[in-house]
Design an enzyme around this catalytic site. Structure first.
Site, PDB file in Angstrom:
ATOM      1  N   ASN A   1       0.872  -1.180   0.000  1.00  0.00           N
ATOM      2  CA  ASN A   1       0.000   0.000   0.000  1.00  0.00           C
ATOM      3  C   ASN A   1       0.905   1.225   0.000  1.00  0.00           C
ATOM      4  O   ASN A   1       1.495   1.566   1.021  1.00  0.00           O
ATOM      5  CB  ASN A   1      -0.899  -0.033   1.248  1.00  0.00           C
ATOM      6  CG  ASN A   1      -1.712   1.243   1.404  1.00  0.00           C
ATOM      7  OD1 ASN A   1      -1.822   2.034   0.458  1.00  0.00           O
ATOM      8  ND2 ASN A   1      -2.266   1.451   2.589  1.00  0.00           N
TER       9      ASN A   1
ATOM     10  N   GLU B   1      -6.093  -4.447  10.226  1.00  0.00           N
ATOM     11  CA  GLU B   1      -4.966  -3.555  10.497  1.00  0.00           C
ATOM     12  C   GLU B   1      -5.196  -2.759  11.782  1.00  0.00           C
ATOM     13  O   GLU B   1      -5.918  -1.763  11.773  1.00  0.00           O
ATOM     14  CB  GLU B   1      -4.813  -2.549   9.350  1.00  0.00           C
ATOM     15  CG  GLU B   1      -4.532  -3.174   8.010  1.00  0.00           C
ATOM     16  CD  GLU B   1      -3.876  -2.185   7.059  1.00  0.00           C
ATOM     17  OE1 GLU B   1      -2.768  -2.471   6.595  1.00  0.00           O
ATOM     18  OE2 GLU B   1      -4.457  -1.114   6.812  1.00  0.00           O
TER      19      GLU B   1
ATOM     20  N   GLY C   1       2.466   1.978  10.563  1.00  0.00           N
ATOM     21  CA  GLY C   1       3.520   2.981  10.427  1.00  0.00           C
ATOM     22  C   GLY C   1       4.227   3.318  11.730  1.00  0.00           C
ATOM     23  O   GLY C   1       4.969   4.287  11.813  1.00  0.00           O
TER      24      GLY C   1
ATOM     25  N   LYS D   1       0.183   4.330  -0.347  1.00  0.00           N
ATOM     26  CA  LYS D   1      -0.377   5.588   0.202  1.00  0.00           C
ATOM     27  C   LYS D   1      -0.043   6.746  -0.730  1.00  0.00           C
ATOM     28  O   LYS D   1      -0.058   6.561  -1.948  1.00  0.00           O
ATOM     29  CB  LYS D   1       0.154   5.807   1.628  1.00  0.00           C
ATOM     30  CG  LYS D   1       0.005   4.536   2.466  1.00  0.00           C
ATOM     31  CD  LYS D   1       0.203   4.723   3.925  1.00  0.00           C
ATOM     32  CE  LYS D   1      -0.007   3.386   4.618  1.00  0.00           C
ATOM     33  NZ  LYS D   1      -0.091   3.469   6.045  1.00  0.00           N
TER      34      LYS D   1
ATOM     35  N   HIS E   1      -9.665   1.903   4.497  1.00  0.00           N
ATOM     36  CA  HIS E   1      -8.396   2.023   5.218  1.00  0.00           C
ATOM     37  C   HIS E   1      -8.578   2.999   6.382  1.00  0.00           C
ATOM     38  O   HIS E   1      -9.318   3.974   6.264  1.00  0.00           O
ATOM     39  CB  HIS E   1      -7.292   2.502   4.268  1.00  0.00           C
ATOM     40  CG  HIS E   1      -5.930   2.386   4.880  1.00  0.00           C
ATOM     41  ND1 HIS E   1      -5.438   3.335   5.753  1.00  0.00           N
ATOM     42  CD2 HIS E   1      -4.980   1.427   4.781  1.00  0.00           C
ATOM     43  CE1 HIS E   1      -4.230   2.945   6.160  1.00  0.00           C
ATOM     44  NE2 HIS E   1      -3.933   1.795   5.583  1.00  0.00           N
TER      45      HIS E   1
ATOM     46  N   GLU F   1      -6.830   5.312   7.431  1.00  0.00           N
ATOM     47  CA  GLU F   1      -6.525   6.711   7.094  1.00  0.00           C
ATOM     48  C   GLU F   1      -7.701   7.360   6.376  1.00  0.00           C
ATOM     49  O   GLU F   1      -7.979   8.543   6.551  1.00  0.00           O
ATOM     50  CB  GLU F   1      -5.234   6.780   6.260  1.00  0.00           C
ATOM     51  CG  GLU F   1      -4.002   6.505   7.134  1.00  0.00           C
ATOM     52  CD  GLU F   1      -2.861   5.786   6.432  1.00  0.00           C
ATOM     53  OE1 GLU F   1      -2.803   5.807   5.191  1.00  0.00           O
ATOM     54  OE2 GLU F   1      -2.029   5.194   7.146  1.00  0.00           O
TER      55      GLU F   1
ATOM     56  N   SER G   1       2.995  -2.480  10.111  1.00  0.00           N
ATOM     57  CA  SER G   1       4.429  -2.669  10.334  1.00  0.00           C
ATOM     58  C   SER G   1       4.942  -4.055   9.913  1.00  0.00           C
ATOM     59  O   SER G   1       5.836  -4.612  10.545  1.00  0.00           O
ATOM     60  CB  SER G   1       4.797  -2.371  11.795  1.00  0.00           C
ATOM     61  OG  SER G   1       4.513  -1.011  12.097  1.00  0.00           O
TER      62      SER G   1
HETATM   63  P1  PGA Z   1       2.642   0.002   7.451  1.00  0.00           P
HETATM   64  O1  PGA Z   1       1.221   0.392   6.811  1.00  0.00           O
HETATM   65  O2  PGA Z   1       3.048  -1.310   6.866  1.00  0.00           O
HETATM   66  O3  PGA Z   1       3.569   1.122   7.038  1.00  0.00           O
HETATM   67  O4  PGA Z   1       2.458  -0.075   8.926  1.00  0.00           O
HETATM   68  C1  PGA Z   1       0.237  -0.581   6.608  1.00  0.00           C
HETATM   69  C2  PGA Z   1      -1.006   0.025   6.004  1.00  0.00           C
HETATM   70  O5  PGA Z   1      -1.387   1.150   6.375  1.00  0.00           O
HETATM   71  O6  PGA Z   1      -1.655  -0.603   5.157  1.00  0.00           O
END
Ligand code: PGA
Length: 246
Positions: free
Chosen positions: A9, A165, A171, A11, A93, A95, A211
């Site tokens: 992903n 998630e 992140g 982003k 997601h 976000e 992560s």
């Molecule tokens: P990350 O993000 O692997 O950087 O923690 C995962 C995601 O938001 O899909």
């Protein structure tokens, strides 16, 4: 036997030319076995160009709108995605939920609209640190899953990829332990069994995200109810991305 599905992903990272270079390089080095689906969810502006160079990788959108067309400035329709051959779309997601105020109802509409057009939704769910610490993860995720699958037929439900998630692991470098991830993914499979039956819960794919890195992916994927990963940061560099697929 369920397949594994690993999706990067990206982003809001990379430009169009960087994305095309990345995909060309990955494609030239990639050897995907029969039991793995691999792909990346890229920003919409680069979907078309990236799609043209991707032969083995699945190219997913990161979002779409549920209405067919109309006065929705800034939005992207499913028809537009289909027209350039995109067949996977990340929806819900955290976000999008937190920063862009998407709620369960909107995510349900996106889920239904995608399934109607035969696209695969990668449906994200997951709890905040506060919810996790108050021990309410399961009921939180149950609400998200129940709402997202409202009016989704049994046959369509099988096609959805669920990505669990935990927001506190996205992140942050704070990966959920494989045991925590397995526990919730197992619970999600039970929720799907309760909503439908075993013919759905046995086949539906459930990813973990938060992560995930080349160093920890093997242990995460060895869990019985985890069928793949949605990976942010570690999917942005070619070596690291390829490391995830090994
Ligand atoms: P990350 O993000 O692997 O950087 O923690 C995962 C995601 O938001 O899909």
């Amino acid at each position: 036997m369920r397949k594994n599905i690993i999706i990067g992903n990206w982003k809001m990272f990379k430009t169009n030319s960087e994305a095309v270079e990345f995909v060309k390089e990955v494609e030239s080095k990639l050897n995907i076995g029969d039991n793995l689906t691999a792909g990346i969810a890229v920003p919409s502006v680069m979907l078309s160009d990236v799609k043209k160079v991707a032969k083995k990788l699945i190219i997913s959108a990161q979002n779409c709108f549920f209405e067919a067309e109309g006065a929705f400035t800034g939005e992207i329709s499913i028809k537009m995605l289909k027209n350039i051959g995109v067949d996977h779309v990340v929806i819900g997601h955290s976000e999008r939920r937190d920063i862009f105020c998407e709620n369960d109802e909107m995510i349900n509409k996106k889920n239904l609209a995608l399934l109607k057009e035969n696209l695969t939704p990668i449906l994200c769910c997951g709890e905040s640190l506060e919810t996790y610490e108050s021990g309410k993860t399961k009921e939180w995720v149950k609400k998200q899953i129940t709402e997202a699958f409202k009016n989704v037929s049994k046959e369509d439900a099988k096609k959805v990829v669920i990505a669990y998630e935990p927001i506190w692991a996205i992140g942050t470098g704070k990966v959920a332990t494989p045991e925590i991830a397995q526990d919730i993914c197992k619970e999600i499979r039970m929720m799907i069994k309760d909503l439908y039956d075993e013919s759905v819960s046995d086949v539906i794919l459930i990813q973990y995200g938060g992560s995930v890195k080349p160093e920890n992916i093997k242990e995460i994927l060895s869990q019985p109810d985890i069928d793949g990963a949605l990976v942010g940061g570690a999917s942005l560099q070619v070596d690291s991305y390829l490391g995830l697929l090994k």
